[in-house]
Design an enzyme around this catalytic site. Sequence first.
Site, PDB file in Angstrom:
ATOM      1  CB  SER A   1     -67.218  -4.315  16.230  1.00  0.00           C
ATOM      2  OG  SER A   1     -66.128  -3.449  15.972  1.00  0.00           O
TER       3      SER A   1
ATOM      4  CD  GLU B   1     -59.504  -7.276  19.805  1.00  0.00           C
ATOM      5  OE1 GLU B   1     -59.624  -6.808  18.646  1.00  0.00           O
ATOM      6  OE2 GLU B   1     -58.436  -7.264  20.454  1.00  0.00           O
TER       7      GLU B   1
ATOM      8  CB  THR C   1     -57.463 -11.961  20.619  1.00  0.00           C
ATOM      9  OG1 THR C   1     -57.555 -12.573  21.912  1.00  0.00           O
ATOM     10  CG2 THR C   1     -58.022 -10.549  20.676  1.00  0.00           C
ATOM     11  CE1 TYR C   2     -55.730 -19.253  15.938  1.00  0.00           C
ATOM     12  CE2 TYR C   2     -53.563 -18.315  15.484  1.00  0.00           C
ATOM     13  CZ  TYR C   2     -54.447 -19.376  15.425  1.00  0.00           C
ATOM     14  OH  TYR C   2     -54.062 -20.565  14.848  1.00  0.00           O
TER      15      TYR C   2
ATOM     16  CG  ASP D   1     -47.130  -9.326  18.694  1.00  0.00           C
ATOM     17  OD1 ASP D   1     -47.253  -8.398  17.873  1.00  0.00           O
ATOM     18  OD2 ASP D   1     -47.762  -9.386  19.770  1.00  0.00           O
TER      19      ASP D   1
ATOM     20  CG  HIS E   1     -46.326  -2.771  12.693  1.00  0.00           C
ATOM     21  ND1 HIS E   1     -45.106  -3.312  13.039  1.00  0.00           N
ATOM     22  CD2 HIS E   1     -47.255  -3.714  12.989  1.00  0.00           C
ATOM     23  CE1 HIS E   1     -45.287  -4.528  13.520  1.00  0.00           C
ATOM     24  NE2 HIS E   1     -46.573  -4.806  13.495  1.00  0.00           N
TER      25      HIS E   1
ATOM     26  CG  PHE F   1     -51.472  -3.307  25.985  1.00  0.00           C
ATOM     27  CD1 PHE F   1     -50.716  -4.124  25.179  1.00  0.00           C
ATOM     28  CD2 PHE F   1     -52.825  -3.165  25.710  1.00  0.00           C
ATOM     29  CE1 PHE F   1     -51.278  -4.804  24.104  1.00  0.00           C
ATOM     30  CE2 PHE F   1     -53.403  -3.831  24.634  1.00  0.00           C
ATOM     31  CZ  PHE F   1     -52.627  -4.649  23.833  1.00  0.00           C
TER      32      PHE F   1
ATOM     33  CG  HIS G   1     -62.891  -3.080  17.094  1.00  0.00           C
ATOM     34  ND1 HIS G   1     -63.727  -4.140  16.799  1.00  0.00           N
ATOM     35  CD2 HIS G   1     -61.789  -3.626  17.688  1.00  0.00           C
ATOM     36  CE1 HIS G   1     -63.168  -5.270  17.178  1.00  0.00           C
ATOM     37  NE2 HIS G   1     -61.995  -4.988  17.738  1.00  0.00           N
TER      38      HIS G   1
END
Length: 319
Positions: free
Chosen positions: A22, A24, A55-56, A116, A164, A231, A281
Amino acid sequence: MSPPTEPRQSRVSHERNGMRVSFEFFPPKSDEMERTLWDSIERLAPLRPHFVSVTYGAGGSTRERTHATVKRILDATPLTPAAHLTCVAATRDEVDAVVRAYVAAGVRHIVALRGDPVGGLGTAYAPHPGGYLNGADLVGGIKRLAAAEHADIEVSVSAYPERHPESPSDAVDLDMLAAKVDAGASRAITQFFFDNDLYFRYLDRVRARGIGIPIVPGILPVQNFKQTRAFAERAGASIPSWLADRFAGLDDDPATRKLIAAAVAAEQVFDLVDRGVTEFHFYTMNRADLVYAVCHLLGLRPVASPASAGAAATAEAAA
């Protein structure tokens, strides 16, 4: 280059040699970025990925652009889109309206993420007073709304091989993943990583916790090492010293950097394959070249759409 304009009624994923991939993408901010995105989609679409996600932005900042990109993928390509959705800085009603809009557009896969903190990574997260509390609460809301709309919505969530950044312990991190699964998530996609042992140690912890959903490794081909390192620092992902060594001295040599990047990504993916992984992914960064090369090495080849195949067959018969 404009996107494909002929919609397909059947959206069939392509697997070769047991591999499933997949991709992104993120919604473009300018006309130039729009062209780059659609050039990449056109390049990768014939590989028939299982799905492609969009993405959002933080706090829904890209909501309209995300929706427009997802809708265009649905209308103009054979791809199956998965729309990202977060609950930061939004009420339940606002988030639910986005879900309803996706359902109305024909979207049947959502990647549900808490998102975030409003102040950015490293600041404390606080749920909106009238919003969903966290990722698990968001998953539950999506599934309840989907049932009310009589829509079968698949929900994917995030997972973190290196934990996380806000989780105080591995146990707390796994508790949250378990809560998301209990709420209805059927797949987890990991944060990118470069040390495969991190992924397998995490997978062992996940299975020991009794979580059985697929944990799909997220792969980030290194388009730009400096950007990737920055990043990774923000996301809490580590950069192995060997990876930094591979790109050392190449700041002004983009051609060699691209060759090294392809080699590094292929090496990582094939080590995962050798250890039993069959689904990946790819975080494309809206660039197709490195992802396409790795998929080619995995044995994935372009597949013509039914319309193209039918035209070819007709031409061959006429000859």
